[in-house]
Design a protein around this motif. Sequence first.
Motif, PDB file in Angstrom:
ATOM      1  N   ASP A  18      53.006  36.156  46.975  1.00  0.00           N
ATOM      2  CA  ASP A  18      51.689  35.542  46.958  1.00  0.00           C
ATOM      3  C   ASP A  18      51.120  35.665  45.546  1.00  0.00           C
ATOM      4  N   PHE A  19      50.530  34.596  45.037  1.00  0.00           N
ATOM      5  CA  PHE A  19      50.018  34.552  43.662  1.00  0.00           C
ATOM      6  C   PHE A  19      49.141  35.757  43.330  1.00  0.00           C
ATOM      7  N   LEU A  20      48.236  36.105  44.226  1.00  0.00           N
ATOM      8  CA  LEU A  20      47.305  37.209  43.955  1.00  0.00           C
ATOM      9  C   LEU A  20      47.975  38.578  43.990  1.00  0.00           C
ATOM     10  N   ASP A  21      49.168  38.664  44.566  1.00  0.00           N
ATOM     11  CA  ASP A  21      49.865  39.944  44.696  1.00  0.00           C
ATOM     12  C   ASP A  21      50.893  40.190  43.594  1.00  0.00           C
ATOM     13  N   ILE A  22      51.009  39.290  42.636  1.00  0.00           N
ATOM     14  CA  ILE A  22      51.987  39.484  41.566  1.00  0.00           C
ATOM     15  C   ILE A  22      51.631  40.735  40.771  1.00  0.00           C
ATOM     16  N   ASP A  23      52.601  41.616  40.638  1.00  0.00           N
ATOM     17  CA  ASP A  23      52.455  42.854  39.868  1.00  0.00           C
ATOM     18  C   ASP A  23      53.317  42.697  38.615  1.00  0.00           C
ATOM     19  N   THR A  24      52.669  42.564  37.457  1.00  0.00           N
ATOM     20  CA  THR A  24      53.415  42.292  36.225  1.00  0.00           C
ATOM     21  C   THR A  24      54.385  43.413  35.865  1.00  0.00           C
ATOM     22  N   SER A  25      54.190  44.608  36.395  1.00  0.00           N
ATOM     23  CA  SER A  25      55.127  45.699  36.086  1.00  0.00           C
ATOM     24  C   SER A  25      56.499  45.457  36.728  1.00  0.00           C
ATOM     25  N   LYS A  26      56.571  44.526  37.681  1.00  0.00           N
ATOM     26  CA  LYS A  26      57.842  44.213  38.343  1.00  0.00           C
ATOM     27  C   LYS A  26      58.533  42.992  37.732  1.00  0.00           C
ATOM     28  N   ILE A  27      57.903  42.381  36.716  1.00  0.00           N
ATOM     29  CA  ILE A  27      58.458  41.177  36.100  1.00  0.00           C
ATOM     30  C   ILE A  27      59.388  41.546  34.956  1.00  0.00           C
ATOM     31  N   THR A  28      60.557  40.941  34.977  1.00  0.00           N
ATOM     32  CA  THR A  28      61.509  41.020  33.861  1.00  0.00           C
ATOM     33  C   THR A  28      62.013  39.604  33.610  1.00  0.00           C
ATOM     34  N   TYR A  86      41.568  34.014  41.649  1.00  0.00           N
ATOM     35  CA  TYR A  86      42.697  33.222  41.163  1.00  0.00           C
ATOM     36  C   TYR A  86      42.614  33.050  39.643  1.00  0.00           C
ATOM     37  N   LEU A  87      41.408  32.839  39.132  1.00  0.00           N
ATOM     38  CA  LEU A  87      41.220  32.732  37.686  1.00  0.00           C
ATOM     39  C   LEU A  87      41.549  34.065  37.014  1.00  0.00           C
ATOM     40  N   GLU A  88      41.085  35.151  37.592  1.00  0.00           N
ATOM     41  CA  GLU A  88      41.381  36.476  37.031  1.00  0.00           C
ATOM     42  C   GLU A  88      42.889  36.737  36.997  1.00  0.00           C
ATOM     43  N   LYS A  89      43.593  36.404  38.079  1.00  0.00           N
ATOM     44  CA  LYS A  89      45.037  36.615  38.132  1.00  0.00           C
ATOM     45  C   LYS A  89      45.739  35.712  37.120  1.00  0.00           C
ATOM     46  N   ALA A  90      45.309  34.453  37.019  1.00  0.00           N
ATOM     47  CA  ALA A  90      45.921  33.527  36.050  1.00  0.00           C
ATOM     48  C   ALA A  90      45.723  34.044  34.624  1.00  0.00           C
ATOM     49  N   GLN A  91      44.551  34.564  34.311  1.00  0.00           N
ATOM     50  CA  GLN A  91      44.292  35.104  32.973  1.00  0.00           C
ATOM     51  C   GLN A  91      45.112  36.369  32.714  1.00  0.00           C
ATOM     52  N   GLU A  92      45.266  37.202  33.735  1.00  0.00           N
ATOM     53  CA  GLU A  92      46.102  38.401  33.607  1.00  0.00           C
ATOM     54  C   GLU A  92      47.559  37.997  33.307  1.00  0.00           C
ATOM     55  N   LEU A  93      48.051  37.006  34.055  1.00  0.00           N
ATOM     56  CA  LEU A  93      49.419  36.546  33.827  1.00  0.00           C
ATOM     57  C   LEU A  93      49.575  35.883  32.465  1.00  0.00           C
ATOM     58  N   ASP A  94      48.573  35.105  32.049  1.00  0.00           N
ATOM     59  CA  ASP A  94      48.615  34.503  30.712  1.00  0.00           C
ATOM     60  C   ASP A  94      48.784  35.590  29.651  1.00  0.00           C
TER      61      ASP A  94
END
Length: 166
Positions: A18-28, A86-94
């Motif tokens: 789920d978009f809101l549940d993305i944890d960037t520490s798990k991204i490689t 959703y905006l906060e999550k998108a900015q975090e991912l950016d």
Amino acid sequence: MRVKESENKRSNDTVIVDFLDIDTSKITFAKAKPNKYNGSQIRILYGGKTLFVKYKGTTPFGLVENFDKDNNYQGTSMSINCEDQYLEKAQELDQFFINAFYKYKWSLNKNIPKAAIEGYQHGESGLWKRISKKPYKVNEGGIREYLDYPSKMEFTLFYKNDRLET
């Protein structure tokens, strides 16, 4: 946290988050591979599996077909309004992807400054094309005027020969 592992035996190497549940520490990132468009493709991995993202919400929906000045098809894209969490999550991912882009310098000069990747406040002129974009119009003087509409997320769906046939 809502994470769904694929039940398809052919795609056991994928995960849907789920978009809101993305944890960037798990991204490689997988190793960059050349693609047929003379660029590079870099798979985003989540817990070692290819990441697919699920978005929940109601938004105006439509597809835009993009053509160059010679009327050659360039791809299809869509936009989703992006407000609140959703905006906060998108900015975090950016910010996460800007930092990764700077760290790994995929296909870039190794001396490029981070500011060249980031661009200005809303991402204009940056090498990283932001997930969340602030709507604007260009006035007669060629200056961007930001509008009082919600930010939006834009996604390319198809490119050139990948055209959807119905």
